[in-house]
Design a protein around this motif. Structure first.
Motif, PDB file in Angstrom:
ATOM      1  N   THR A   1      29.859  30.232  59.184  1.00 13.59           N
ATOM      2  CA  THR A   1      31.257  29.698  58.477  1.00 13.59           C
ATOM      3  C   THR A   1      31.666  28.324  59.086  1.00 13.59           C
ATOM      4  N   HIS A   2      32.742  27.992  58.361  1.00 10.65           N
ATOM      5  CA  HIS A   2      33.811  27.023  58.906  1.00 10.65           C
ATOM      6  C   HIS A   2      35.005  26.983  58.153  1.00 10.65           C
ATOM      7  N   LEU A   3      36.093  26.408  58.851  1.00  8.65           N
ATOM      8  CA  LEU A   3      36.890  26.312  57.922  1.00  8.65           C
ATOM      9  C   LEU A   3      37.151  25.038  57.514  1.00  8.65           C
ATOM     10  N   ARG A   4      37.350  24.701  56.198  1.00 10.11           N
ATOM     11  CA  ARG A   4      37.595  23.530  55.668  1.00 10.11           C
ATOM     12  C   ARG A   4      38.992  22.895  55.468  1.00 10.11           C
ATOM     13  N   LEU A   5      39.423  22.457  56.485  1.00 13.38           N
ATOM     14  CA  LEU A   5      40.929  22.586  56.721  1.00 13.38           C
ATOM     15  C   LEU A   5      41.125  21.664  57.788  1.00 13.38           C
ATOM     16  N   PRO A   6      41.877  20.503  58.078  1.00 11.76           N
ATOM     17  CA  PRO A   6      42.125  19.994  59.282  1.00 11.76           C
ATOM     18  C   PRO A   6      42.690  20.827  60.410  1.00 11.76           C
ATOM     19  N   LEU A   7      42.526  21.068  61.482  1.00  8.47           N
ATOM     20  CA  LEU A   7      43.014  21.927  62.451  1.00  8.47           C
ATOM     21  C   LEU A   7      44.403  21.693  62.563  1.00  8.47           C
ATOM     22  N   ASP A   8      45.037  20.770  62.356  1.00 11.69           N
ATOM     23  CA  ASP A   8      46.463  20.437  62.162  1.00 11.69           C
ATOM     24  C   ASP A   8      47.064  21.210  61.331  1.00 11.69           C
ATOM     25  N   ASP A   9      46.583  21.074  60.022  1.00  8.83           N
ATOM     26  CA  ASP A   9      46.999  21.812  58.981  1.00  8.83           C
ATOM     27  C   ASP A   9      47.204  23.515  59.130  1.00  8.83           C
ATOM     28  N   LEU A  10      45.987  23.942  59.968  1.00  8.39           N
ATOM     29  CA  LEU A  10      45.753  25.290  59.969  1.00  8.39           C
ATOM     30  C   LEU A  10      47.215  25.837  60.974  1.00  8.39           C
ATOM     31  N   ASP A  11      47.351  25.103  62.168  1.00  8.83           N
ATOM     32  CA  ASP A  11      48.569  25.124  62.951  1.00  8.83           C
ATOM     33  C   ASP A  11      49.850  25.041  61.947  1.00  8.83           C
ATOM     34  N   ARG A  12      50.006  24.265  61.022  1.00  7.09           N
ATOM     35  CA  ARG A  12      51.208  24.181  60.438  1.00  7.09           C
ATOM     36  C   ARG A  12      51.236  25.338  59.497  1.00  7.09           C
ATOM     37  N   LEU A  13      50.147  25.744  58.989  1.00  2.00           N
ATOM     38  CA  LEU A  13      50.346  27.047  58.034  1.00  2.00           C
ATOM     39  C   LEU A  13      50.844  28.415  58.898  1.00  2.00           C
ATOM     40  N   LYS A  14      50.236  28.149  60.194  1.00  3.95           N
ATOM     41  CA  LYS A  14      50.374  29.573  60.990  1.00  3.95           C
ATOM     42  C   LYS A  14      51.981  29.515  61.195  1.00  3.95           C
ATOM     43  N   ARG A  15      52.484  28.273  61.335  1.00  4.43           N
ATOM     44  CA  ARG A  15      53.918  27.954  61.672  1.00  4.43           C
ATOM     45  C   ARG A  15      54.835  28.536  60.720  1.00  4.43           C
ATOM     46  N   ALA A  16      54.367  28.361  59.378  1.00  2.00           N
ATOM     47  CA  ALA A  16      55.101  28.266  58.033  1.00  2.00           C
ATOM     48  C   ALA A  16      55.090  29.912  57.737  1.00  2.00           C
ATOM     49  N   LEU A  17      54.285  30.594  58.432  1.00  2.00           N
ATOM     50  CA  LEU A  17      54.165  31.966  57.758  1.00  2.00           C
ATOM     51  C   LEU A  17      54.256  32.928  59.301  1.00  2.00           C
ATOM     52  N   PRO A  18      55.168  32.801  59.970  1.00  2.00           N
ATOM     53  CA  PRO A  18      55.139  33.588  61.266  1.00  2.00           C
ATOM     54  C   PRO A  18      54.959  35.188  61.095  1.00  2.00           C
TER      55      PRO A  18
ATOM     56  N   ILE B   1      51.023  32.880  49.239  1.00  2.00           N
ATOM     57  CA  ILE B   1      50.682  34.059  50.049  1.00  2.00           C
ATOM     58  C   ILE B   1      52.049  34.951  50.438  1.00  2.00           C
ATOM     59  N   ARG B   2      53.416  34.301  50.294  1.00  2.00           N
ATOM     60  CA  ARG B   2      54.679  35.130  50.414  1.00  2.00           C
ATOM     61  C   ARG B   2      54.858  35.789  49.175  1.00  2.00           C
ATOM     62  N   ASP B   3      54.536  35.185  47.963  1.00  2.00           N
ATOM     63  CA  ASP B   3      54.481  35.834  46.468  1.00  2.00           C
ATOM     64  C   ASP B   3      53.937  37.152  46.554  1.00  2.00           C
ATOM     65  N   ARG B   4      52.649  37.051  46.946  1.00  2.00           N
ATOM     66  CA  ARG B   4      51.768  38.082  46.764  1.00  2.00           C
ATOM     67  C   ARG B   4      51.482  39.067  47.736  1.00  2.00           C
ATOM     68  N   MET B   5      51.869  38.802  49.115  1.00  2.00           N
ATOM     69  CA  MET B   5      51.613  39.600  49.900  1.00  2.00           C
ATOM     70  C   MET B   5      52.807  39.857  51.155  1.00  2.00           C
ATOM     71  N   GLY B   6      53.777  39.392  50.824  1.00  2.00           N
ATOM     72  CA  GLY B   6      55.049  39.339  51.388  1.00  2.00           C
ATOM     73  C   GLY B   6      55.259  38.650  52.581  1.00  2.00           C
ATOM     74  N   PRO B   7      56.144  38.696  53.452  1.00  2.00           N
ATOM     75  CA  PRO B   7      56.481  38.081  54.581  1.00  2.00           C
ATOM     76  C   PRO B   7      55.574  38.523  55.599  1.00  2.00           C
ATOM     77  N   VAL B   8      55.044  39.727  55.617  1.00  2.00           N
ATOM     78  CA  VAL B   8      54.323  40.112  56.589  1.00  2.00           C
ATOM     79  C   VAL B   8      52.789  40.657  55.962  1.00  2.00           C
ATOM     80  N   ALA B   9      51.776  39.881  56.470  1.00  2.00           N
ATOM     81  CA  ALA B   9      50.605  40.457  56.013  1.00  2.00           C
ATOM     82  C   ALA B   9      49.396  39.970  57.044  1.00  2.00           C
ATOM     83  N   ARG B  10      48.276  40.726  56.673  1.00  2.00           N
ATOM     84  CA  ARG B  10      47.068  40.591  57.683  1.00  2.00           C
ATOM     85  C   ARG B  10      45.972  39.869  56.647  1.00  2.00           C
ATOM     86  N   ILE B  11      45.967  38.523  57.125  1.00  2.00           N
ATOM     87  CA  ILE B  11      44.718  37.799  56.070  1.00  2.00           C
ATOM     88  C   ILE B  11      43.659  37.465  56.918  1.00  2.00           C
TER      89      ILE B  11
END
Lengths: 395, 395
Positions: free
Chosen positions: A128-145, A110-120
């Protein structure tokens, strides 16, 4: 019988899907889409595997809104198969690894392709649903402030609802195969067989006829009608006076049919005969209403009005299903819904089921289902139309 | 062949699962669990249907930590089938209804059972997901400002990892059925058949033998070994010099087997013969290590060390799979992982796969898989052990 259509899609088909997604991303002010679910991953990558049945490992597809190539971030177990497809930027990790289940790779991409600031955009709306543990969604959000996460602006739904000719050919093929099996079913079964045995024979006949799989097969039997329409078969032995219903989603090359057929064991009584005719007529009314420019709710109302009038009773229609058909394609059910609330405009290229149902008596329902494709000048049946009178199995 | 075990479970089994969950909820300070995914919903309710393949409608099961009864909040299409089970508090809405897809009913149920202030666990850790649109999760949170949402404190994982005798009997039955089909496979196929035709015959034989379904069947063929282990069959015709591998997850009454078998078309070369023997020996090493009190990583290390020593090469082991087996039950893959990082203690009642793999040559892997159950005095095979030398199909 039709000739089997080619498997897979040419690369241009995927490039076209991506180009259309980019136009919609630009309009919605999105820098990219992040996809985690099987149909979405497959729609843009072409990657077809039953391995998604294992819930262990996430798979990510990142679609940048600009001209950058899509990035697949996937478990290394999928690398060889993935490299046979059109996606070139494939990044793998040894999975499972719960300490970092692909999240660092994904964040880097995400950083490579969209830079540190992006709207995804993440698909977040109905069905729909998200096929990802909720904990991992939180981690991803924290990794990409610097990333703001939002819905997908309905992009996936808009794209997937309208099928290409290659997609239509796959659904048409499985509809044709299974129509043939349904027509032959009375020769494959006899009174005294259990529901389970009948369903097994049907499934084997579908596989023999060329279906890749029969992931969905529900229904049942009962004197004067079936009790519910989503149960697996049981040990009940089917015999004189019974209505037998099978509703199946079989697949060819990752595309579903979804339709049912009803049979009477011995001569049907008047209530069954009548309910069958009403459902058959309602299907025709839905078919006539399913024209480009109409809305999904118009298709519903056409079927529902016919049934309500025939029964003289508003409450008899529907049988608890909540709608009378839906979209169909890579999934057994897709948007839109033929329902009173759905204002989706019917457009050429859509594949729909028509699924009128009615209550014959308390706890006894009759449901018909056919599959259609919308063309510029109106609908076409993909299934071979059910006969106008309920087929009889000698009992 | 075994006798078919009874379908379903007695009510006491569900009551026991709920009682165990309550003890763990109390210890974790949770007022309840909210479950949205098929295996979790089924584990506590017994509700078995293929209807979950439709992504349209959410299904909710609310388990209060106190003595209050569980509440199922479900689409009305499921009501009749649900009422045949042990759950008594069933609340339905006419679905689909994207304006309020069960959320008001769910919020009311939470307020009823837990009051306006509560701490509710959602499975959020590895190998879980939330089967609900993200937008609806946000709506639910807004509707219940006094509720704090947290993970499930590993409760679901702890419960589901240890199987009851009734669960073990179902997996044992499907393992036995499919072992038999694998043993007969050489009589069902011949050189020159396509992978697709071989896989079709295998699937039909499983259905005939009594499998309810074969949702997972992957593998392939190649000279001197297969290229990857998660692909669907192709048009490739199998012949002399080929290794053919089928890996299947078939089900009986909602419980999976997950194992594979390899065949050589004509006499295998030394590399194949040797790789097969190493994988076979590694399985035995994993079996011996899978004793109560050991950890999942010990099972991995037993297999991995044997392979590394046999190859004189650390990198040859694994074949990109990331682990050497996993839990098995209502899903094709479950916790734990036989992997270097997994410290889960092996306990009686666990069902595991042993899945050692190695790279024979670049792009050529050999993977074996067996299913075992852990007993107090050690493991037992549920699958009929693969022969010590690769079976040969005349070519």
């Amino acid at each position: 019988m039709m000739t089997e259509p080619p498997r897979g899609f040419p690369t241009e088909e995927f490039a076209g899907r991506l180009a259309r997604a980019r136009v919609l991303m630009a309009a919605a002010g999105l820098d990219g889409l992040l996809l985690t679910t099987e149909p979405e991953f497959r729609y843009f990558s072409g990657f077809l595997t039953q391995f998604w049945q294992s819930p262990t490992r996430p798979w990510f597809l990142l679609l940048p809104a600009d001209e950058g190539a899509p990035v697949a971030i996937i478990p290394s177990i999928g690398e060889d198969a993935m490299r046979r497809g059109w996606i070139e930027d494939i990044r793998c990790w040894s999975s499972p690894n719960p300490a970092d289940e692909g999240l660092s790779l994904l964040a880097d991409a995400i950083r490579d392709r969209m830079g540190p600031v992006a709207r995804i955009g993440l698909p977040s709306g109905p069905e729909t649903h998200l096929r990802l543990p909720l904990d991992d969604l939180d981690r991803l959000k924290r990794a990409l402030p610097g990333v703001s996460w939002t819905g997908d602006a309905d992009i996936i739904r808009q794209l997937r609802m309208v099928k290409s000719e290659a997609e239509i050919a796959k659904t048409a093929h499985i509809c044709d195969l299974v129509s043939d099996v349904f027509e032959r079913l009375p020769t494959l079964i006899r009174p005294g067989m259990s529901e389970r045995e009948i369903f097994r024979r049907f499934k084997i006949a579908c596989l023999r006829a060329g279906a890749d799989d029969v992931p969905y097969l529900v229904g049942g039997s009962g004197i004067g009608g079936v009790g519910d329409i989503i149960s697996p078969p049981g040990e009940r032995r089917v015999g004189a006076g019974d209505v037998l219903m099978l509703d199946t989603g079989a697949v060819f090359d990752g595309y579903y049919c979804d339709f049912d057929r009803n049979y009477s064991f011995g001569s049907p009584d008047d209530a069954v005969r009548n309910a069958y005719r009403i459902a058959h007529d309602a299907t025709a009314a839905g078919f006539d209403a399913a024209r480009p420019g109409a809305q999904a709710r118009d298709v519903f109302h056409a079927m529902n009005s016919l049934i309500s009038k025939a029964l003289g009773d508003e409450d008899g229609a529907g049988g608890g299903v909540g709608r009378m058909g839906h979209g169909l394609g890579m999934q057994l059910t897709e948007w839109p819904s033929n329902a009173a609330w759905d204002e989706t405009e019917i457009a050429p290229g859509m594949i729909l089921t028509l699924e009128p149902g009615l209550t014959i008596a308390p706890g006894r329902v009759m449901v018909h289902e056919e599959n259609i494709v919308i063309r510029a000048d109106g609908p076409r049946y993909l299934t071979r139309r059910a006969p106008p009178e309920i087929p009889v199995v000698a009992a």
